[in-house]
Design a protein around this motif. Structure first.
Motif, mmCIF file in Angstrom:
data_model
loop_
_atom_site.group_PDB
_atom_site.id
_atom_site.type_symbol
_atom_site.label_atom_id
_atom_site.label_comp_id
_atom_site.label_asym_id
_atom_site.label_seq_id
_atom_site.Cartn_x
_atom_site.Cartn_y
_atom_site.Cartn_z
ATOM 1 N N ILE A 158 0.798 -0.977 -0.168
ATOM 2 C CA ILE A 158 -0.261 -0.019 0.010
ATOM 3 C C ILE A 158 0.819 1.277 -0.002
ATOM 4 O O ILE A 158 0.630 2.101 -0.861
ATOM 5 N N GLY A 159 1.941 1.201 0.828
ATOM 6 C CA GLY A 159 2.909 2.461 0.798
ATOM 7 C C GLY A 159 3.664 2.476 -0.342
ATOM 8 O O GLY A 159 3.727 3.796 -0.779
ATOM 9 N N LEU A 160 3.904 1.579 -1.120
ATOM 10 C CA LEU A 160 4.414 1.644 -2.372
ATOM 11 C C LEU A 160 3.502 2.277 -3.500
ATOM 12 O O LEU A 160 3.826 3.070 -4.284
ATOM 13 N N PHE A 161 2.364 1.757 -3.488
ATOM 14 C CA PHE A 161 1.228 2.445 -4.439
ATOM 15 C C PHE A 161 1.145 3.807 -4.223
ATOM 16 O O PHE A 161 1.166 4.686 -5.195
ATOM 17 N N PHE A 162 1.029 4.432 -2.797
ATOM 18 C CA PHE A 162 0.793 5.636 -2.492
ATOM 19 C C PHE A 162 2.194 6.373 -3.079
ATOM 20 O O PHE A 162 2.034 7.718 -3.651
ATOM 21 N N GLY A 163 3.323 6.067 -2.801
ATOM 22 C CA GLY A 163 4.730 6.707 -3.204
ATOM 23 C C GLY A 163 4.856 6.737 -4.645
ATOM 24 O O GLY A 163 5.038 7.971 -5.020
ATOM 25 N N MET A 164 4.348 5.606 -5.496
ATOM 26 C CA MET A 164 4.437 5.641 -6.924
ATOM 27 C C MET A 164 3.391 6.805 -7.282
ATOM 28 O O MET A 164 3.697 7.463 -8.563
ATOM 29 N N ALA A 165 2.227 6.794 -6.746
ATOM 30 C CA ALA A 165 1.354 7.923 -7.083
ATOM 31 C C ALA A 165 1.804 9.383 -6.968
ATOM 32 O O ALA A 165 1.671 10.300 -7.716
ATOM 33 N N ILE A 166 2.446 9.657 -5.803
ATOM 34 C CA ILE A 166 3.265 10.807 -5.606
ATOM 35 C C ILE A 166 4.282 11.109 -6.609
ATOM 36 O O ILE A 166 4.282 12.259 -7.081
ATOM 37 N N PHE A 167 4.928 10.124 -6.816
ATOM 38 C CA PHE A 167 6.257 10.335 -7.732
ATOM 39 C C PHE A 167 5.671 10.673 -9.194
ATOM 40 O O PHE A 167 6.050 11.409 -9.691
ATOM 41 N N ARG A 168 4.706 9.733 -9.600
ATOM 42 C CA ARG A 168 4.102 10.344 -10.921
ATOM 43 C C ARG A 168 3.438 11.592 -11.137
ATOM 44 O O ARG A 168 3.502 12.259 -12.028
ATOM 45 N N ALA A 169 2.821 12.196 -10.005
ATOM 46 C CA ALA A 169 2.380 13.533 -10.020
ATOM 47 C C ALA A 169 3.592 14.479 -10.129
ATOM 48 O O ALA A 169 3.558 15.608 -10.772
ATOM 49 N N ILE A 170 4.620 14.446 -9.312
ATOM 50 C CA ILE A 170 5.712 15.275 -9.679
ATOM 51 C C ILE A 170 6.141 14.875 -10.827
ATOM 52 O O ILE A 170 6.744 15.977 -11.339
ATOM 53 N N LEU A 171 6.326 13.931 -11.333
ATOM 54 C CA LEU A 171 7.047 13.701 -12.685
ATOM 55 C C LEU A 171 6.508 14.627 -13.814
ATOM 56 O O LEU A 171 6.885 15.059 -14.690
ATOM 57 N N PHE A 172 4.838 14.412 -13.555
ATOM 58 C CA PHE A 172 4.128 15.177 -14.557
ATOM 59 C C PHE A 172 4.549 16.582 -14.284
ATOM 60 O O PHE A 172 4.410 17.348 -15.504
ATOM 61 N N ALA A 173 4.450 16.999 -13.226
ATOM 62 C CA ALA A 173 4.432 18.595 -12.956
ATOM 63 C C ALA A 173 5.828 19.109 -13.576
ATOM 64 O O ALA A 173 5.724 20.265 -14.158
ATOM 65 N N VAL A 174 6.872 18.335 -13.396
ATOM 66 C CA VAL A 174 8.093 18.892 -14.159
ATOM 67 C C VAL A 174 8.280 18.982 -15.487
ATOM 68 O O VAL A 174 8.561 19.749 -15.982
#
Length: 387
Positions: free
Chosen positions: A278-294
């Motif tokens: 579950i933590g890996l899933f939330f971390g991946m969701a946050i990372f993909r959001a940051i990657l899209f913003a950059v």
């Protein structure tokens, strides 16, 4: 026609007069006098009593008893039908087109056998909503077709509870067993907002195919194009098994402190693994959001990691493809920009000069005016020399 008196009771004068009048009419139809008709009728009754091995008086008393019972039965059926119509109770169509009130109670074993066999056939059922619950709905013609199939004939030869079906009439009579035992009832499409005082919805809701909201009809007729809904759920062993399994799981969780040490350690490691996923899933969701913003500002239109992660797709399709670019929506030209460009064109074309150069300048300005965003704003010789 006057009601027959109960056995052992003398008829009233009104009943005697009605019977004499009926006898006179029957005698007139046969071209006899009332006395001749009475003598002929007595001879017929004596012959029938002799065949039955009874005396004349015994046979007459038997006929009186049968007539009285038939009259009482007709009165009860009429009273039940009237009460059912007042209370809105469903009625099934019996023999001769008569409406038979459906009485709740234990289902007929024959009806249960027919319902069980039909539930195992492909009637092309569709899902509907009845009283807020999902039910299976089917058309009558498919059930009648199944009852007349060789498969049913083979099944009825092995199961004595299945009534034999030889033609369409016997198939309809067999199907009538279902509504009479409340195993299947006729329904029709209804408006879920019917009877409410609120106004129509602001936006029309799109109906999902196969999800009708239906209501039970009072008259349980049988026709090929009518729809029936299944109330027979079949054997309940699956529901009982699921309920027993849920009870065992609850008891196992409650008695967790009494588990062996090895089992408790195994459950702890399993829970830690689930929390890690579950933590890996939330971390991946946050990372993909940051990657899209950059990437949205660095390399537009932006890059998504697992673009279908939150889409309405299957589990494996959520992780395919691994990456993808943000889809750009086509920008529509605003009406205001087009109207401003046309107004500018009209204004430029209205300026006319008597000189040839001024006329050429006006035509050039008119040709370049429709494209308001790419206009050449540098001064021209023709525009300077305008009067």
């Amino acid at each position: 026609m006057a009601a027959p008196p109960p056995p052992g009771q003398q008829p009233s004068p009104q009943q005697m007069a009605a019977m004499q009048q009926q006898m006179a009419l029957e005698a007139q139809k046969r071209g006899m006098t009332p006395q001749q008709f009475q003598q002929w009728q007595r001879q017929q009754i004596e012959a029938e009593a002799k065949k039955a091995g009874m005396s004349f008086e015994q046979y007459v008393n038997k006929l009186k008893q049968q007539a009285y019972e038939n009259h009482q039965r007709q009165q009860q059926m009429a009273a039940q039908q009237q009460a059912a119509q007042q209370s809105g109770q469903p009625q099934a169509q019996g023999q001769g087109g008569q409406q038979v009130p459906i009485q709740p109670g234990a289902p007929d074993p024959k009806a249960t056998a027919v319902a069980k066999w039909l539930r195992g056939q492909d009637l092309k059922t569709r899902t509907c909503i009845l009283n807020g619950q999902r039910k299976d709905m089917f058309r009558v013609k498919r059930a009648l077709r199944a009852l007349q199939s060789p498969a049913y004939a083979k099944a009825s030869s092995k199961n004595p509870l299945l009534p034999p079906v030889t033609d369409a009439a016997t198939a309809a009579e067999t199907f009538k067993l279902l509504p009479l035992s409340l195993l299947s009832l006729r329904v029709s499409k209804s408006d879920p907002h019917e009877g409410h005082n609120h106004g129509p919805p602001a936006k029309a809701q799109k109906r999902v195919k196969g999800l009708w909201t239906v209501k039970i009809e009072q008259q349980q007729d049988i026709s090929n194009d009518l729809h029936y809904v299944w109330l027979y759920e079949g054997p309940q062993w699956k529901q009982k098994m699921y309920a027993g399994g849920a009870l065992v799981v609850i008891m196992a969780v409650v008695m967790f402190p009494l588990w062996p040490v090895k089992l408790r350690i195994g459950v702890w490691y399993l829970s830690m693994g689930m929390l890690g996923l579950i933590g890996l899933f939330f971390g991946m969701a946050i990372f993909r959001a940051i990657l899209f913003a950059v990437t949205y500002f660095a390399v537009p239109p932006g890059l998504w990691l697992y673009p279908n992660l939150f889409e309405d797709v299957g589990f494996f399709d959520s992780f395919r493809p691994v990456w993808g670019w943000q889809e750009e929506k086509k920008k529509k030209k605003s009406k205001k920009g087009s109207s401003d460009a046309s107004a500018a064109g009209e204004k430029t074309s209205s300026k006319k000069s008597g000189k040839a150069k001024a006329a050429a300048a006006s035509s050039t300005a008119t040709a370049s005016a429709p494209d308001a965003t790419n206009r050449d704003l540098k001064p021209r010789i023709e525009e300077v020399e305008e009067d």
